[in-house]
Design a protein around this motif. Structure first.
Motif, PDB file in Angstrom:
ATOM      1  N   VAL A  21       0.846  -1.075   0.125  1.00 52.14           N
ATOM      2  CA  VAL A  21      -0.004   0.075   0.091  1.00 52.14           C
ATOM      3  C   VAL A  21       0.849   1.013   0.006  1.00 52.14           C
ATOM      4  O   VAL A  21       1.804   1.322   0.836  1.00 52.14           O
ATOM      5  N   ALA A  22       0.592   2.237  -0.860  1.00 55.73           N
ATOM      6  CA  ALA A  22       1.435   3.386  -0.967  1.00 55.73           C
ATOM      7  C   ALA A  22       0.528   4.693  -1.034  1.00 55.73           C
ATOM      8  O   ALA A  22      -0.328   4.963  -1.783  1.00 55.73           O
ATOM      9  N   ASP A  23       0.653   5.691   0.211  1.00 53.93           N
ATOM     10  CA  ASP A  23      -0.056   6.767   0.172  1.00 53.93           C
ATOM     11  C   ASP A  23       0.516   7.532   1.000  1.00 53.93           C
ATOM     12  O   ASP A  23       1.086   7.230   2.259  1.00 53.93           O
ATOM     13  N   ASP A  24       0.634   8.849   0.667  1.00 54.48           N
ATOM     14  CA  ASP A  24       1.318   9.862   1.533  1.00 54.48           C
ATOM     15  C   ASP A  24       0.597  10.197   3.010  1.00 54.48           C
ATOM     16  O   ASP A  24       1.268  10.582   3.704  1.00 54.48           O
ATOM     17  N   GLN A  25      -0.793  10.146   2.961  1.00 56.33           N
ATOM     18  CA  GLN A  25      -1.417  10.412   4.193  1.00 56.33           C
ATOM     19  C   GLN A  25      -1.291   9.199   5.126  1.00 56.33           C
ATOM     20  O   GLN A  25      -1.794   7.962   4.958  1.00 56.33           O
ATOM     21  N   ALA A  26      -0.667   9.484   6.382  1.00 55.75           N
ATOM     22  CA  ALA A  26      -0.549   8.229   7.248  1.00 55.75           C
ATOM     23  C   ALA A  26      -1.825   7.598   7.558  1.00 55.75           C
ATOM     24  O   ALA A  26      -2.089   6.426   7.787  1.00 55.75           O
ATOM     25  N   ALA A  27      -2.990   8.491   8.012  1.00 53.70           N
ATOM     26  CA  ALA A  27      -4.107   7.725   8.486  1.00 53.70           C
ATOM     27  C   ALA A  27      -4.848   6.974   7.396  1.00 53.70           C
ATOM     28  O   ALA A  27      -5.391   6.020   7.708  1.00 53.70           O
ATOM     29  N   VAL A  28      -4.442   7.510   6.228  1.00 53.81           N
ATOM     30  CA  VAL A  28      -5.251   6.695   4.840  1.00 53.81           C
ATOM     31  C   VAL A  28      -4.483   5.602   4.792  1.00 53.81           C
ATOM     32  O   VAL A  28      -5.125   4.222   4.657  1.00 53.81           O
ATOM     33  N   ARG A  29      -3.095   5.402   4.838  1.00 48.01           N
ATOM     34  CA  ARG A  29      -2.174   4.370   4.282  1.00 48.01           C
ATOM     35  C   ARG A  29      -2.372   3.382   5.571  1.00 48.01           C
ATOM     36  O   ARG A  29      -2.865   2.107   5.333  1.00 48.01           O
ATOM     37  N   GLU A  30      -2.623   3.724   6.786  1.00 51.95           N
ATOM     38  CA  GLU A  30      -2.882   2.878   7.914  1.00 51.95           C
ATOM     39  C   GLU A  30      -4.081   2.158   7.876  1.00 51.95           C
ATOM     40  O   GLU A  30      -4.066   1.052   8.234  1.00 51.95           O
ATOM     41  N   GLY A  31      -4.865   2.941   7.543  1.00 50.11           N
ATOM     42  CA  GLY A  31      -6.314   2.347   7.407  1.00 50.11           C
ATOM     43  C   GLY A  31      -6.530   1.303   6.564  1.00 50.11           C
ATOM     44  O   GLY A  31      -7.211   0.472   6.636  1.00 50.11           O
ATOM     45  N   LEU A  32      -5.901   1.376   5.226  1.00 51.07           N
ATOM     46  CA  LEU A  32      -5.950   0.530   4.140  1.00 51.07           C
ATOM     47  C   LEU A  32      -5.234  -0.578   4.619  1.00 51.07           C
ATOM     48  O   LEU A  32      -5.834  -1.708   4.267  1.00 51.07           O
ATOM     49  N   VAL A  33      -4.048  -0.689   5.147  1.00 54.82           N
ATOM     50  CA  VAL A  33      -3.233  -1.606   5.460  1.00 54.82           C
ATOM     51  C   VAL A  33      -4.259  -2.484   6.633  1.00 54.82           C
ATOM     52  O   VAL A  33      -4.260  -3.755   6.363  1.00 54.82           O
TER      53      VAL A  33
END
Length: 242
Positions: A21-33
């Motif tokens: 998963v690659a996303d610069d927004q930590a909250a979005v990235r961690e949520g997707l993970v």
């Protein structure tokens, strides 16, 4: 592709799908993970906050697919897609972004992305799309399909700001000459698909690499709304390209 992709979830005994998963927004990235890790048959093996990190994680983990945001620092998603397509052609690239403008869609698909979703997609649809992409299918959000058709169709406005797609031989596509913005090379490959040629045979006949053929076929599927070779064959026959 039109309609819903195949159901998610690995069959019994089938290995889990390995995803980055690659996303610069930590909250979005961690949520997707977290969201993907909770689904059966999905194993998130790494995450990245920018394009350069994404390339490093993919090189280290060798995943089956990457879920990639477009607008990231250091290296954006379009350039990251180009690099991944060149260096890791077997990794299915699924873009998940807020943006569905014609420039983003076209540039990302041309760079080699296999599927393009917007961030209102739910977790099951994201998981289904990742599985479909690793199977070689193209999945586009309905809004993205509409954008793509508007930008590449024969009636697209000449001042829309979207340049005609260049043929791999350097020849731009002639608007109106081929349906749905297909280039001459894509039409040639579509004809061979309709004649029952497999990827290896197409590569041999046209003196192309296997990876180049796969990239062309992904673009053909996206432009024609085909989910598989049978649908592409029907499209070719309907448009006199067989």
């Amino acid at each position: 592709m039109t309609g819903a992709p195949p159901a998610a979830g690995a069959a019994a005994g089938e290995p889990a799908l390995r995803v980055v998963v690659a996303d610069d927004q930590a909250a979005v990235r961690e949520g997707l993970v977290l969201m993907l890790d909770l689904l059966p048959g999905i194993d998130v093996v790494g995450s990245a906050a920018d394009g350069r990190q994404a390339l490093e994680v993919v090189a280290e983990q060798r995943p089956d697919a990457i879920l990639l945001d477009l607008h990231m620092p250091v290296m954006d998603g379009i350039e990251t897609t180009r690099r991944l397509t060149a260096d890791h052609p077997d990794v299915a690239i699924v873009v998940l972004t807020t943006y569905a403008d014609d420039r983003s869609v076209l540039e990302t698909l041309r760079a080699g992305a296999r599927s393009y979703l917007t961030k209102d997609a739910d977790r099951l649809h994201i998981a289904q799309t990742l599985r479909s992409a690793t199977a070689g299918l193209t999945v586009l959000h309905p809004q993205v399909q509409a954008t793509l058709l508007a930008a590449t169709g024969p009636n697209a406005a000449p001042d829309s700001g979207t340049a005609p797609e260049a043929d791999p031989d350097g020849e731009p596509a002639r608007r109106g000459a081929l349906p749905d913005g297909l280039t001459r090379r894509e039409a040639e490959i579509l004809t061979l698909i309709a004649r029952g040629r497999n990827n290896a045979e197409i590569a041999r006949d046209l003196f192309l690499s296997g990876n180049t053929v796969k990239t062309h076929i992904n673009r053909i599927f996206a432009k024609t709304g085909s989910r598989d070779r049978a649908a592409a064959t029907r499209y070719a026959r309907q448009h006199g390209l067989d």
